[in-house]
Design a protein around this motif. Structure first.
Motif, short mmCIF file in Angstrom:
data_model
loop_
_atom_site.label_atom_id
_atom_site.label_comp_id
_atom_site.label_asym_id
_atom_site.label_seq_id
_atom_site.Cartn_x
_atom_site.Cartn_y
_atom_site.Cartn_z
N SER A 91 5.29 23.57 -16.46
CA SER A 91 6.79 23.42 -17.03
C SER A 91 7.63 24.08 -16.35
O SER A 91 7.78 25.62 -16.41
N HIS A 151 14.00 29.12 -29.64
CA HIS A 151 13.57 28.23 -28.73
C HIS A 151 11.99 27.76 -29.30
O HIS A 151 11.20 28.78 -29.42
N HIS A 160 8.90 22.26 -26.61
CA HIS A 160 9.17 22.14 -25.22
C HIS A 160 8.15 21.61 -24.14
O HIS A 160 8.25 20.72 -23.43
N ASP A 196 7.61 18.05 -22.34
CA ASP A 196 7.99 18.31 -21.16
C ASP A 196 7.64 17.22 -20.19
O ASP A 196 6.50 16.95 -20.02
#
Length: 189
Positions: free
Chosen positions: A96, A149, A154, A158
């Motif tokens: 990532s 976050h 995420h 991704d």
């Protein structure tokens, strides 16, 4: 192809290490977890996990992860070069990247690999995220929500990780042995 026999990628809690050990045992190959062997690779470019922790304390987790990207990409390239014919598991951060140049470094390395399998617990995003969050809380005591976050979301969403993979495998309700049988058998064809 001159890289590892199989590379497993995906978010934290996806089961890459457990599955990697099972696939390696089933196929008679070595298992390598990049998180366990990466320190010397990080050191080659002036990084360490201790330095990462120091940077997190100063700039926060998200900014420190961005600073650490070159070291992660370097570690991927080195691990692929050093562990041919192994089953290699890459920690979530190793696939990532915010910077396209670091993603390109990882992609160039992984393009040499026979198969890069993205491991997810479910094809349904909400179910997958719930399973990942539950596993991370149970196994590591972490939610992976840091400084506002959501790292799990995420990593799950991704596009770079999806781009690096040659296919995605959903483990659903399978045991690691069942998924390893599916992966080991399919890879030998």
């Amino acid at each position: 192809m001159s890289g590892p026999w199989m590379v497993l990628v995906g978010p934290a809690g996806a089961g890459k290490s457990v599955l990697g050990r099972a696939v390696a045992a089933r196929t008679g190959r070595r298992f390598v977890d990049l998180d366990a062997v990466a320190d010397p690779y990080y050191a080659q470019v002036g990084w360490s996990v201790d330095r990462l922790r120091e940077r997190i304390a100063v700039v926060g987790r998200l900014a420190a992860e961005a600073e650490w990207e070159p070291a992660r990409a370097h570690a991927v390239a080195c691990a692929v070069a050093d562990h041919g014919d192994a089953v290699l598991a890459l920690g979530a951060g190793h696939t990532s990247y915010a910077d396209p140049a670091h993603l390109a470094t990882a992609r160039a390395a992984l393009d040499r690999c026979r198969e890069v399998v993205r491991v997810l617990p479910s094809a349904d995003r909400d179910t997958a995220l719930a399973v990942l969050r539950e596993r991370c809380a149970a196994d590591k005591g972490r939610s992976w929500i840091v400084d506002g976050h959501d790292f799990l979301a995420h990593w799950l969403d991704d596009p770079g990780t999806e781009l690096l993979a040659t296919r995605t495998v959903f483990t659903e309700r399978e045991t690691p042995a069942e998924t390893a049988a599916r992966l080991g058998g399919a890879a030998d064809r």
